[in-house]
Scaffold this active site. Sequence first.
Site, PDB file in Angstrom:
ATOM      1  N   CYS A   1      25.215 155.376  53.531  1.00  0.00           N
ATOM      2  CA  CYS A   1      26.085 154.415  54.419  1.00  0.00           C
ATOM      3  C   CYS A   1      27.025 153.405  53.182  1.00  0.00           C
ATOM      4  O   CYS A   1      26.430 153.440  52.233  1.00  0.00           O
ATOM      5  CB  CYS A   1      24.711 153.383  54.651  1.00  0.00           C
ATOM      6  SG  CYS A   1      25.503 151.851  55.557  1.00  0.00           S
TER       7      CYS A   1
ATOM      8  N   ASP B   1      33.530 156.555  51.087  1.00  0.00           N
ATOM      9  CA  ASP B   1      33.660 155.349  50.094  1.00  0.00           C
ATOM     10  C   ASP B   1      33.315 155.763  49.019  1.00  0.00           C
ATOM     11  O   ASP B   1      32.052 155.945  49.094  1.00  0.00           O
ATOM     12  CB  ASP B   1      33.609 154.237  50.913  1.00  0.00           C
ATOM     13  CG  ASP B   1      34.430 153.894  52.092  1.00  0.00           C
ATOM     14  OD1 ASP B   1      35.587 154.357  51.738  1.00  0.00           O
ATOM     15  OD2 ASP B   1      33.930 153.340  53.034  1.00  0.00           O
TER      16      ASP B   1
ATOM     17  N   LYS C   1      42.770 150.884  55.501  1.00  0.00           N
ATOM     18  CA  LYS C   1      42.689 152.217  55.683  1.00  0.00           C
ATOM     19  C   LYS C   1      44.132 152.921  55.703  1.00  0.00           C
ATOM     20  O   LYS C   1      45.064 152.284  56.366  1.00  0.00           O
ATOM     21  CB  LYS C   1      42.055 152.567  57.092  1.00  0.00           C
ATOM     22  CG  LYS C   1      40.450 152.046  57.109  1.00  0.00           C
ATOM     23  CD  LYS C   1      39.943 152.390  58.349  1.00  0.00           C
ATOM     24  CE  LYS C   1      38.345 151.880  58.293  1.00  0.00           C
ATOM     25  NZ  LYS C   1      38.330 150.554  58.463  1.00  0.00           N
TER      26      LYS C   1
ATOM     27  N   ASP D   1      39.976 154.573  52.580  1.00  0.00           N
ATOM     28  CA  ASP D   1      39.792 153.016  52.733  1.00  0.00           C
ATOM     29  C   ASP D   1      40.080 152.476  51.278  1.00  0.00           C
ATOM     30  O   ASP D   1      39.348 153.001  50.226  1.00  0.00           O
ATOM     31  CB  ASP D   1      38.526 152.606  53.170  1.00  0.00           C
ATOM     32  CG  ASP D   1      38.608 151.426  54.368  1.00  0.00           C
ATOM     33  OD1 ASP D   1      39.648 150.610  53.990  1.00  0.00           O
ATOM     34  OD2 ASP D   1      37.636 151.273  54.932  1.00  0.00           O
TER      35      ASP D   1
ATOM     36  N   ARG E   1      40.043 141.130  57.294  1.00  0.00           N
ATOM     37  CA  ARG E   1      41.031 142.095  56.291  1.00  0.00           C
ATOM     38  C   ARG E   1      42.498 142.076  57.026  1.00  0.00           C
ATOM     39  O   ARG E   1      43.397 142.228  56.429  1.00  0.00           O
ATOM     40  CB  ARG E   1      40.538 143.443  55.998  1.00  0.00           C
ATOM     41  CG  ARG E   1      41.446 144.311  55.143  1.00  0.00           C
ATOM     42  CD  ARG E   1      40.525 145.624  54.940  1.00  0.00           C
ATOM     43  NE  ARG E   1      39.549 145.388  54.024  1.00  0.00           N
ATOM     44  CZ  ARG E   1      38.493 146.177  53.940  1.00  0.00           C
ATOM     45  NH1 ARG E   1      38.400 147.121  54.754  1.00  0.00           N
ATOM     46  NH2 ARG E   1      37.305 145.697  53.253  1.00  0.00           N
ATOM     47  N   TYR E   2      42.345 142.460  58.228  1.00  0.00           N
ATOM     48  CA  TYR E   2      43.722 142.838  59.048  1.00  0.00           C
ATOM     49  C   TYR E   2      44.049 141.450  59.690  1.00  0.00           C
ATOM     50  O   TYR E   2      42.936 140.882  60.236  1.00  0.00           O
ATOM     51  CB  TYR E   2      43.504 143.899  59.944  1.00  0.00           C
ATOM     52  CG  TYR E   2      43.212 145.424  59.220  1.00  0.00           C
ATOM     53  CD1 TYR E   2      44.352 145.970  58.566  1.00  0.00           C
ATOM     54  CD2 TYR E   2      42.182 146.008  59.199  1.00  0.00           C
ATOM     55  CE1 TYR E   2      43.910 147.161  58.041  1.00  0.00           C
ATOM     56  CE2 TYR E   2      42.063 147.030  58.778  1.00  0.00           C
ATOM     57  CZ  TYR E   2      42.950 147.716  58.147  1.00  0.00           C
ATOM     58  OH  TYR E   2      42.755 148.892  57.523  1.00  0.00           O
TER      59      TYR E   2
ATOM     60  N   ARG F   1      27.571 150.572  53.586  1.00  0.00           N
ATOM     61  CA  ARG F   1      27.045 149.257  53.212  1.00  0.00           C
ATOM     62  C   ARG F   1      25.680 149.247  52.988  1.00  0.00           C
ATOM     63  O   ARG F   1      24.761 148.578  53.208  1.00  0.00           O
ATOM     64  CB  ARG F   1      27.123 148.274  54.660  1.00  0.00           C
ATOM     65  CG  ARG F   1      28.539 148.189  54.988  1.00  0.00           C
ATOM     66  CD  ARG F   1      28.739 146.908  55.904  1.00  0.00           C
ATOM     67  NE  ARG F   1      30.138 146.786  56.299  1.00  0.00           N
ATOM     68  CZ  ARG F   1      30.692 146.996  57.525  1.00  0.00           C
ATOM     69  NH1 ARG F   1      29.849 147.324  58.636  1.00  0.00           N
ATOM     70  NH2 ARG F   1      32.146 147.053  57.718  1.00  0.00           N
TER      71      ARG F   1
ATOM     72  N   CYS G   1      20.797 155.396  56.953  1.00  0.00           N
ATOM     73  CA  CYS G   1      21.605 156.766  56.468  1.00  0.00           C
ATOM     74  C   CYS G   1      21.758 156.570  55.011  1.00  0.00           C
ATOM     75  O   CYS G   1      22.239 155.511  54.527  1.00  0.00           O
ATOM     76  CB  CYS G   1      23.130 156.644  57.130  1.00  0.00           C
ATOM     77  SG  CYS G   1      23.031 156.518  58.979  1.00  0.00           S
TER      78      CYS G   1
ATOM     79  N   CYS H   1      19.346 148.938  61.422  1.00  0.00           N
ATOM     80  CA  CYS H   1      19.798 150.134  61.978  1.00  0.00           C
ATOM     81  C   CYS H   1      18.428 151.022  62.512  1.00  0.00           C
ATOM     82  O   CYS H   1      17.647 151.095  62.000  1.00  0.00           O
ATOM     83  CB  CYS H   1      20.457 151.019  61.111  1.00  0.00           C
ATOM     84  SG  CYS H   1      21.801 150.166  60.323  1.00  0.00           S
TER      85      CYS H   1
ATOM     86  N   ARG I   1      42.383 141.500  63.793  1.00  0.00           N
ATOM     87  CA  ARG I   1      41.007 141.964  64.127  1.00  0.00           C
ATOM     88  C   ARG I   1      40.054 141.844  63.193  1.00  0.00           C
ATOM     89  O   ARG I   1      40.322 141.996  61.775  1.00  0.00           O
ATOM     90  CB  ARG I   1      40.881 143.517  64.667  1.00  0.00           C
ATOM     91  CG  ARG I   1      41.415 144.491  63.450  1.00  0.00           C
ATOM     92  CD  ARG I   1      42.036 145.624  64.252  1.00  0.00           C
ATOM     93  NE  ARG I   1      42.296 146.940  63.282  1.00  0.00           N
ATOM     94  CZ  ARG I   1      43.736 146.900  62.573  1.00  0.00           C
ATOM     95  NH1 ARG I   1      44.305 145.787  62.624  1.00  0.00           N
ATOM     96  NH2 ARG I   1      43.511 148.124  62.031  1.00  0.00           N
TER      97      ARG I   1
HETATM   98  C1  PLP Z   1      37.959 149.847  59.493  1.00  0.00           C
HETATM   99  C2  PLP Z   1      38.045 148.245  59.760  1.00  0.00           C
HETATM  100  C3  PLP Z   1      38.593 147.754  60.691  1.00  0.00           C
HETATM  101  C4  PLP Z   1      39.159 148.570  61.983  1.00  0.00           C
HETATM  102  O1  PLP Z   1      40.072 149.265  61.696  1.00  0.00           O
HETATM  103  P1  PLP Z   1      40.852 150.186  62.761  1.00  0.00           P
HETATM  104  O2  PLP Z   1      41.989 150.917  62.002  1.00  0.00           O
HETATM  105  O3  PLP Z   1      41.558 149.415  63.864  1.00  0.00           O
HETATM  106  O4  PLP Z   1      39.665 151.149  63.379  1.00  0.00           O
HETATM  107  C5  PLP Z   1      38.892 146.377  60.755  1.00  0.00           C
HETATM  108  N1  PLP Z   1      38.313 145.602  59.735  1.00  0.00           N
HETATM  109  C6  PLP Z   1      38.092 146.223  58.706  1.00  0.00           C
HETATM  110  C7  PLP Z   1      37.431 145.239  57.586  1.00  0.00           C
HETATM  111  C8  PLP Z   1      37.682 147.608  58.569  1.00  0.00           C
HETATM  112  O5  PLP Z   1      36.953 147.793  57.434  1.00  0.00           O
HETATM  113  S1  SF4 Z   2      26.048 154.153  58.445  1.00  0.00           S
HETATM  114 FE1  SF4 Z   2      25.039 152.694  57.487  1.00  0.00          FE
HETATM  115  S2  SF4 Z   2      25.468 151.064  59.156  1.00  0.00           S
HETATM  116 FE2  SF4 Z   2      25.732 152.830  60.091  1.00  0.00          FE
HETATM  117  S3  SF4 Z   2      23.757 153.407  61.300  1.00  0.00           S
HETATM  118 FE3  SF4 Z   2      23.819 154.431  59.164  1.00  0.00          FE
HETATM  119  S4  SF4 Z   2      22.710 152.736  57.915  1.00  0.00           S
HETATM  120 FE4  SF4 Z   2      23.370 151.825  59.601  1.00  0.00          FE
END
Ligand code: PLP
Ligand code: SF4
Length: 369
Positions: free
Chosen positions: A127, A287, A331, A324, A107-108, A129, A124, A120, A111
């Site tokens: 979560c 989210d 973010k 986000d 996305r960025y 995801r 959670c 996991c 990174r």
């Molecule tokens: C949160 C996130 C990051 C990391 O963001 P930071 O602000 O550097 O912590 C990088 N890529 C994605 C897709 C993210 O959701």
């Molecule tokens: S928040 Fe989601 S990815 Fe993170 S530990 Fe919990 S279940 Fe796993």
Amino acid sequence: MGSGGRLAGGFISLSESVDWQQSLAESVTSAERLSKYLPIDGDMVDRVIQRYPMRINPYYLSLIKSSDDPLWRQAVPNAVELEVDAALKADPLSEAPQSPVDHLIHRYPDRVVFMISSQCAMYCRHCMRKRRVGKGRAVSRKAIEKGIEYIREQPGIHEVILSGGDPLLMSDGRLDEILTRLKKINHVEILRVHSRAPCTLPSRVTKDLAVLLSSYHPLYLNIQFNHPAELTPAAMAACKKLSDAGIPLGCQTVLLKGINDDAGVMMQLMRGLLKNRIRPYYLHHADPVQGTRHFRTSIAAGLEIMKELRGRIPGMGVPSYMIDLPGGGGKVPLLPEYIKKISRNKLLVENYEGKVFEYPVDFYKSFYP
Ligand SMILES: *Cc1c(COP(=O)(O)O)cnc(C)c1O
Ligand code: SF4
């Protein structure tokens, strides 16, 4: 349906020093078994886990003290998870469209998030995801290979964030292999691991693991603690092992209704983190994820908590409050409004006690360019 209420000493107690893999294997994953320990509605739990899997390992189960307490809420399925809500999406942040190869989000510019595990130590309920964690088979070697190849071909990538699922659910040997491959890529300058294991399964953090991770410095590790009751002696010992190995620890807390949407609780959590050399990094606004409506708070509530934190705990303990953006916008930090008024040559600024002060704007310049 359970009776609820607090049971003296919690629902189960735990013997010490169980191997983490064994502990994981003893996790509760069915309604039938869970009903032996907790007063639950078994039919409801059965229905929910057909869609979103459950895993509550013996350690985390031992922390649950009463029905619907902050740890129960994070671990035990809730009927609301199956309610369809038009405002919530399975993948609100468009992670899938921003994945040039499977299991990797770019996305960025500098990174990437590399989701090397779908497992996991606990699933959670909140979560972000939840559409994918704990489902299907383990991430294949081939998929990880493809991700590494992608990173190698993109010289603009300077940081790889290992995430999942939980990357620390992989064996030491497999982790070592992946980290070695990433470390060999010249443009990858730093590594970051996102894991809940120090919080949800502290026995995972062995001395060997700390030594392994520390051989890949600069390597940062961000954990997710959401409630002060998660800072148990076992979790604190796990974090100490990592800190002593020179691994900078951060915390990415999620703002969750009925868990930490209270300034007092949040303050206690942030102080607890600082005492354990864990630097609060982000407070994530939850989210808008399908199946998590019961955890949602207003943004106003989040801002109010942020306002309470500033000035009352060390600045080091005040995380950035992040939303986000839907659709993959990234973010963005949100701050309470401290500037009450702007005029040509002064600002009216409110302090942490709500008192308003006049701040002189630069003698030679006005506030506006
Ligand atoms: C949160 C996130 C990051 C990391 O963001 P930071 O602000 O550097 O912590 C990088 N890529 C994605 C897709 C993210 O959701
Ligand atoms: S928040 Fe989601 S990815 Fe993170 S530990 Fe919990 S279940 Fe796993």
